[in-house]
Design a protein around this motif. Structure first.
Motif, PDB file in Angstrom:
ATOM      1  N   PRO A 110      -0.338   7.004  44.118  1.00 13.89           N
ATOM      2  CA  PRO A 110      -0.018   5.691  44.698  1.00 13.89           C
ATOM      3  C   PRO A 110       1.421   5.601  45.199  1.00 13.89           C
TER       4      PRO A 110
ATOM      5  N   ALA B 151      -6.511  -0.623  50.405  1.00 16.47           N
ATOM      6  CA  ALA B 151      -5.173  -0.595  49.809  1.00 16.47           C
ATOM      7  C   ALA B 151      -4.116  -0.158  50.811  1.00 16.47           C
ATOM      8  N   ILE B 152      -4.425   0.875  51.606  1.00 17.11           N
ATOM      9  CA  ILE B 152      -3.470   1.338  52.614  1.00 17.11           C
ATOM     10  C   ILE B 152      -3.200   0.223  53.628  1.00 17.11           C
TER      11      ILE B 152
ATOM     12  N   ALA C  82      -4.075   9.127  53.712  1.00 19.34           N
ATOM     13  CA  ALA C  82      -3.341   7.872  53.867  1.00 19.34           C
ATOM     14  C   ALA C  82      -2.516   7.870  55.150  1.00 19.34           C
TER      15      ALA C  82
ATOM     16  N   SER D 271      -8.477   2.487  42.903  1.00 15.29           N
ATOM     17  CA  SER D 271      -9.381   3.339  43.675  1.00 15.29           C
ATOM     18  C   SER D 271      -9.346   4.780  43.169  1.00 15.29           C
TER      19      SER D 271
ATOM     20  N   ILE E  33      -4.922   0.550  45.163  1.00 16.34           N
ATOM     21  CA  ILE E  33      -4.972   2.002  45.373  1.00 16.34           C
ATOM     22  C   ILE E  33      -4.976   2.730  44.027  1.00 16.34           C
TER      23      ILE E  33
ATOM     24  N   PHE F 203      -9.599   2.481  48.771  1.00  9.54           N
ATOM     25  CA  PHE F 203      -8.454   3.270  49.219  1.00  9.54           C
ATOM     26  C   PHE F 203      -8.014   2.830  50.618  1.00  9.54           C
TER      27      PHE F 203
END
Length: 392
Positions: free
Chosen positions: A110, A67-68, A322, A238, A235, A64
């Motif tokens: 997402p 991905a961010i 996020a 995840s 993401i 996660f």
């Protein structure tokens, strides 16, 4: 908060029953076992721990964060596509874009994270990101309905297959759309700008040491737009891993009695929906806790309405995280305003017009499931709505 879910519920060791004796005889005391050594205790504890779920939880959290980071790096490269080709230049366009985006990837979280990445990169403005997040939740609520619609096409009972999806969608729409207007005013006035949650030095250190090297390799190998797409895929994956590390949310027999009484108290079931979804970070998973009650006839459709309201508020827990990872205070404010505005709408409904609102929602669901034509028209409308918003 997750520790209880990561462990086997049967934590206590079984106690051996005493040997059976003939009537009238005395029970002999059991021989005392030798005290366990620390190594034996540690081994016994590890046997009761779901190690696989702990590994999945850590992996999902790491992915996660990765991905961010990737989406933040690649978001600027997607700007020409979003602004020029898709022509996302207004709040209405952003609402439709987030809605369609959630349709396309069959998930809302997402898309909400992507909205924050776009805002951080300057692709959309504050109101555009806010509207896109709202659209992501509308699109996500449609997915449950679409799956039920597929069951109807396969010959299943229309009312049984579609009622929960329709109720979830109608409750979400009737709370999120008013919340969109309330949130717009709050953003304009800057009422919540002073409330912030900063990532802190420790989180920055973890990101710099564990995430940035991997992200750097991806950035060096792919074009920026490719980095964004990889981040979007990571993401999504995840969230899939996170769902797998959660236990099955079911109620045991001894819990059915008090739970069946609880569902008739709107405020209590509202709080329960918010709490369960805050832990699971998934509306669909949190709704699964009501399945045994529904199967036994303890829960009717109207009992689920406050639960959905509560779940729709705390489903933004992952989006809030996020925003913290982006280290962008206005991004955090956007998510906070989203949660605050939906809370206001839900509380007003529960406190003032809940019973008329409940009857209206149930009558809409009953009308939609009464005839195939009604359902087809509704499905066409909610498919066309985001396209129209994107084109205006």
């Amino acid at each position: 908060m997750m520790l209880k879910e990561l462990f086997n519920p049967n934590l206590s060791a079984p106690v051996s029953a005493p040997a059976q004796h003939s009537a009238g005889s005395l029970e002999l005391p059991l021989a005392k076992s030798e005290p366990l050594k620390p190594a034996d205790l540690a081994r016994a504890w590890l046997e009761r721990v779901h190690v696989r779920k702990i590994v999945l939880f850590i992996a999902s959290l790491y992915l996660f964060v990765l991905a961010i980071t990737l989406m933040k790096e690649g978001a600027r490269a997607v700007a020409p596509l979003v602004r020029n080709l898709l022509d996302v230049t207004s709040a209405a366009n952003a609402l439709g874009f987030g809605w369609l985006f959630a349709y396309a990837i069959m998930s809302g979280s997402p898309v909400a994270a992507a909205a924050l990445a776009f805002f951080d990169a300057g692709v959309v403005d504050e109101l555009g990101a806010f509207a896109m997040i709202t659209g992501s939740r509308l699109g996500a609520s449609f997915i449950v309905l679409f799956i039920g619609f597929l069951y109807v096409l396969r010959g299943r009972d229309r009312s049984t297959s579609l009622s929960m999806g329709l109720l979830s969608l109608t409750v979400t729409a009737t709370t999120y759309l008013p919340g969109l207007f309330i949130g717009t005013v709050i953003l304009y006035l800057g009422i919540l700008d002073g409330l912030q949650l900063h990532s802190g030095v420790f989180l920055h250190s973890v990101v710099d040491r564990l995430v940035e090297p991997v992200a750097g390799v991806v950035v060096s190998l792919l074009p920026n737009w490719g980095v964004f797409l990889v981040g979007l895929g990571v993401i999504w994956f995840s969230f899939t891993l996170f769902d797998r590390c959660l236990p099955q949310m079911t109620l045991k027999e001894r819990h059915l009695d008090w739970m069946s009484r609880l569902v008739y108290r709107p405020w209590a079931i509202f709080a329960l929906g918010a709490l369960v979804t805050m832990i699971s970070m998934s509306v669909s998973l949190s709704l699964a806790i009501l399945v045994p009650l529904s199967a036994r006839g303890f829960v009717r459709r109207e009992n689920v309405i406050p639960y959905i309201m509560g779940a729709n508020i705390t489903t933004f827990t992952d989006t809030l995280l996020a925003a913290v990872l982006l280290d962008n205070p206005p991004a955090f404010t956007i998510v906070l305003v989203e949660m605050f505005s939906i809370t206001i709408v839900s509380l007003v409904i529960l406190a003032t017009v809940y019973r008329p609102y409940e009857r209206r929602m149930l009558s809409v669901v009953a009308w939609l499931t009464a005839r195939n034509r009604n359902l087809a028209l509704f499905m066409a409308a909610i498919l066309a709505a985001p396209i129209i918003l994107l084109l205006v």
